[in-house]
Scaffold this motif. Structure first.
Motif, mmCIF file in Angstrom:
data_model
loop_
_atom_site.group_PDB
_atom_site.id
_atom_site.type_symbol
_atom_site.label_atom_id
_atom_site.label_comp_id
_atom_site.label_asym_id
_atom_site.label_seq_id
_atom_site.Cartn_x
_atom_site.Cartn_y
_atom_site.Cartn_z
ATOM 1 N N PRO A 49 3.549 -16.010 -6.403
ATOM 2 C CA PRO A 49 3.447 -14.675 -6.998
ATOM 3 C C PRO A 49 4.133 -13.627 -6.136
ATOM 4 C CG PRO A 49 1.374 -15.303 -5.963
ATOM 5 C CD PRO A 49 2.261 -16.507 -5.921
ATOM 6 N N PRO A 50 4.727 -12.621 -6.764
ATOM 7 C CA PRO A 50 5.339 -11.555 -5.978
ATOM 8 C C PRO A 50 4.278 -10.742 -5.274
ATOM 9 C CG PRO A 50 5.300 -10.973 -8.284
ATOM 10 C CD PRO A 50 4.845 -12.396 -8.199
ATOM 11 N N GLU A 51 4.657 -10.158 -4.156
ATOM 12 C CA GLU A 51 3.743 -9.287 -3.429
ATOM 13 C C GLU A 51 3.748 -7.925 -4.101
ATOM 14 O OE1 GLU A 51 3.033 -8.671 1.181
ATOM 15 O OE2 GLU A 51 4.802 -7.578 0.512
ATOM 16 N N ILE A 52 2.585 -7.464 -4.523
ATOM 17 C CA ILE A 52 2.457 -6.169 -5.178
ATOM 18 C C ILE A 52 1.910 -5.170 -4.174
ATOM 19 C CG2 ILE A 52 1.335 -4.902 -7.040
ATOM 20 C CD1 ILE A 52 1.203 -7.555 -8.575
ATOM 21 N N LEU A 53 2.622 -4.086 -4.001
ATOM 22 C CA LEU A 53 2.215 -3.076 -3.039
ATOM 23 C C LEU A 53 1.477 -1.929 -3.714
ATOM 24 C CD1 LEU A 53 5.380 -2.795 -0.755
ATOM 25 C CD2 LEU A 53 3.289 -4.131 -0.375
ATOM 26 N N LEU A 54 0.426 -1.457 -3.052
ATOM 27 C CA LEU A 54 -0.319 -0.285 -3.494
ATOM 28 C C LEU A 54 -0.046 0.868 -2.531
ATOM 29 C CD1 LEU A 54 -3.825 -1.823 -4.327
ATOM 30 C CD2 LEU A 54 -1.731 -1.780 -5.703
ATOM 31 N N GLU A 55 -0.276 2.061 -3.025
ATOM 32 C CA GLU A 55 -0.068 3.267 -2.228
ATOM 33 C C GLU A 55 -1.370 3.652 -1.538
ATOM 34 O OE1 GLU A 55 2.934 6.464 -3.538
ATOM 35 O OE2 GLU A 55 0.976 7.272 -4.093
ATOM 36 N N LEU A 56 -1.385 3.622 -0.216
ATOM 37 C CA LEU A 56 -2.553 4.047 0.546
ATOM 38 C C LEU A 56 -2.574 5.563 0.646
ATOM 39 C CD1 LEU A 56 -2.549 1.447 3.480
ATOM 40 C CD2 LEU A 56 -3.719 1.306 1.258
ATOM 41 N N VAL A 57 -3.771 6.143 0.597
ATOM 42 C CA VAL A 57 -3.911 7.598 0.640
ATOM 43 C C VAL A 57 -5.013 7.996 1.613
ATOM 44 C CG1 VAL A 57 -3.116 7.841 -1.743
ATOM 45 C CG2 VAL A 57 -5.563 7.662 -1.281
ATOM 46 N N ASP A 58 -4.996 9.286 1.980
ATOM 47 C CA ASP A 58 -6.099 9.817 2.772
ATOM 48 C C ASP A 58 -7.165 10.375 1.832
ATOM 49 O OD1 ASP A 58 -5.236 12.344 1.914
ATOM 50 O OD2 ASP A 58 -4.279 12.841 3.828
ATOM 51 N N GLU A 59 -8.193 10.975 2.388
ATOM 52 C CA GLU A 59 -9.310 11.444 1.570
ATOM 53 C C GLU A 59 -8.933 12.578 0.627
ATOM 54 O OE1 GLU A 59 -12.236 10.164 1.190
ATOM 55 O OE2 GLU A 59 -12.162 8.642 2.765
ATOM 56 N N SER A 60 -7.780 13.201 0.859
ATOM 57 C CA SER A 60 -7.305 14.256 -0.031
ATOM 58 C C SER A 60 -6.303 13.746 -1.054
ATOM 59 C CB SER A 60 -6.671 15.387 0.793
ATOM 60 O OG SER A 60 -7.626 15.971 1.666
ATOM 61 N N GLY A 61 -6.022 12.447 -1.024
ATOM 62 C CA GLY A 61 -5.079 11.872 -1.976
ATOM 63 C C GLY A 61 -3.639 11.925 -1.538
ATOM 64 N N ASN A 62 -3.381 12.250 -0.276
ATOM 65 C CA ASN A 62 -2.013 12.279 0.234
ATOM 66 C C ASN A 62 -1.571 10.881 0.637
ATOM 67 O OD1 ASN A 62 -1.793 15.236 0.202
ATOM 68 N ND2 ASN A 62 -3.258 15.170 1.902
ATOM 69 N N THR A 63 -0.363 10.503 0.283
ATOM 70 C CA THR A 63 0.153 9.178 0.595
ATOM 71 C C THR A 63 0.332 9.009 2.092
ATOM 72 O OG1 THR A 63 1.333 9.128 -1.513
ATOM 73 C CG2 THR A 63 2.030 7.554 0.171
ATOM 74 N N ILE A 64 -0.164 7.882 2.629
ATOM 75 C CA ILE A 64 -0.041 7.619 4.068
ATOM 76 C C ILE A 64 0.587 6.260 4.356
ATOM 77 C CG2 ILE A 64 -1.961 9.131 4.701
ATOM 78 C CD1 ILE A 64 -3.731 6.637 4.920
ATOM 79 N N GLY A 65 0.910 5.487 3.319
ATOM 80 C CA GLY A 65 1.511 4.180 3.556
ATOM 81 C C GLY A 65 1.335 3.277 2.361
ATOM 82 N N THR A 66 1.558 1.984 2.564
ATOM 83 C CA THR A 66 1.382 0.990 1.513
ATOM 84 C C THR A 66 0.639 -0.210 2.072
ATOM 85 O OG1 THR A 66 3.516 -0.080 1.980
ATOM 86 C CG2 THR A 66 3.505 1.669 0.308
ATOM 87 N N ALA A 67 0.097 -1.008 1.177
ATOM 88 C CA ALA A 67 -0.569 -2.257 1.559
ATOM 89 C C ALA A 67 -0.453 -3.234 0.403
ATOM 90 C CB ALA A 67 -2.033 -2.019 1.904
ATOM 91 N N GLU A 68 -0.449 -4.511 0.720
ATOM 92 C CA GLU A 68 -0.433 -5.542 -0.311
ATOM 93 C C GLU A 68 -1.738 -5.454 -1.108
ATOM 94 O OE1 GLU A 68 -1.123 -8.957 -2.490
ATOM 95 O OE2 GLU A 68 -2.240 -8.642 -0.627
ATOM 96 N N LYS A 69 -1.639 -5.695 -2.405
ATOM 97 C CA LYS A 69 -2.758 -5.450 -3.324
ATOM 98 C C LYS A 69 -4.036 -6.168 -2.917
ATOM 99 C CE LYS A 69 -3.937 -5.746 -8.252
ATOM 100 N NZ LYS A 69 -3.437 -6.128 -9.594
ATOM 101 N N LEU A 70 -3.971 -7.465 -2.684
ATOM 102 C CA LEU A 70 -5.188 -8.201 -2.368
ATOM 103 C C LEU A 70 -5.765 -7.761 -1.027
ATOM 104 C CD1 LEU A 70 -7.243 -10.332 -3.118
ATOM 105 C CD2 LEU A 70 -5.725 -12.075 -2.133
#
Length: 200
Positions: A20-41
């Protein structure tokens, strides 16, 4: 899931057709600001990493909510009932675009009058899978005005329910851990959309 720049660029290193392809999610801080990515699982492994998500609530002309039962083959919360559609934007994809895209992918319909309904932050462990939902969730409400064409790999069943029917079903059937949290957060927008004719 269709191949996109977010998935194609992060496919399995061995190049296997069945990996399966690696699906990336958008990591955020408590205010919803993007701070990075992480693999879904990995983002859902305890204690969970806070990431961006969305939840869609669609209604018919009678003011009934469209529920979906998640497909039995899903690794997270299989077979449970939940709101019309939920998921995660790809990195750099807007939540509104992701909500419309995923609703069409899962249910074969394009929502009408889709509107933002706020955000909600929650932390919901899922006892059945052992995974954790640490999400900054963007809520959307809208109408469904065309026949459903659910993807069986994503959706096991669907139904439209009134508030009373939902209460009865929620008392006897398993629902997603996040369902009541997102529903309660979306209620003001739901009442505005439906005119609260059926008591949402």
């Amino acid at each position: 899931m269709p191949t996109t720049p977010a998935t194609a660029a992060n496919s399995a290193p061995n190049g296997s057709a069945d990996a399966p392809p690696e699906i990336l999610l958008e990591l955020v801080d408590e205010s919803g600001n993007t701070i990075g990515t992480a693999e879904k699982l990995s983002a859902h492994q305890p204690p969970g990493q806070l990431h961006r998500a969305f939840s869609v609530f669609l209604f018919d002309e009678k003011g009934r909510l469209l529920l979906q039962q998640r497909a039995l083959g899903k690794y997270h919360s299989p077979g449970v009932w939940s709101n019309t559609c939920c998921g995660h934007p790809y990195p750099a994809e807007g939540p509104f675009a992701a909500a419309a895209r995923r609703t069409h992918e899962e249910l074969g319909v394009s929502p009408t009058l889709l509107a933002e309904a706020g955000t909600v932050r929650y932390n919901h462990p899922d006892p059945a899978s052992g995974l954790v939902e640490q999400e900054f969730n963007h809520l959307f409400v809208g109408l469904v005005q065309s026949p459903l064409r659910p993807d069986p790999e994503e959706v096991a069943d669907t139904q439209f329910v009134t508030p009373q029917e939902l209460a009865e079903q929620h008392a006897k059937d398993p629902f997603s851990a996040w369902f009541m949290t997102v529903l309660d957060a979306a209620r003001p927008a739901i009442r505005e959309l439906t005119g609260d004719t059926v008591g949402w």
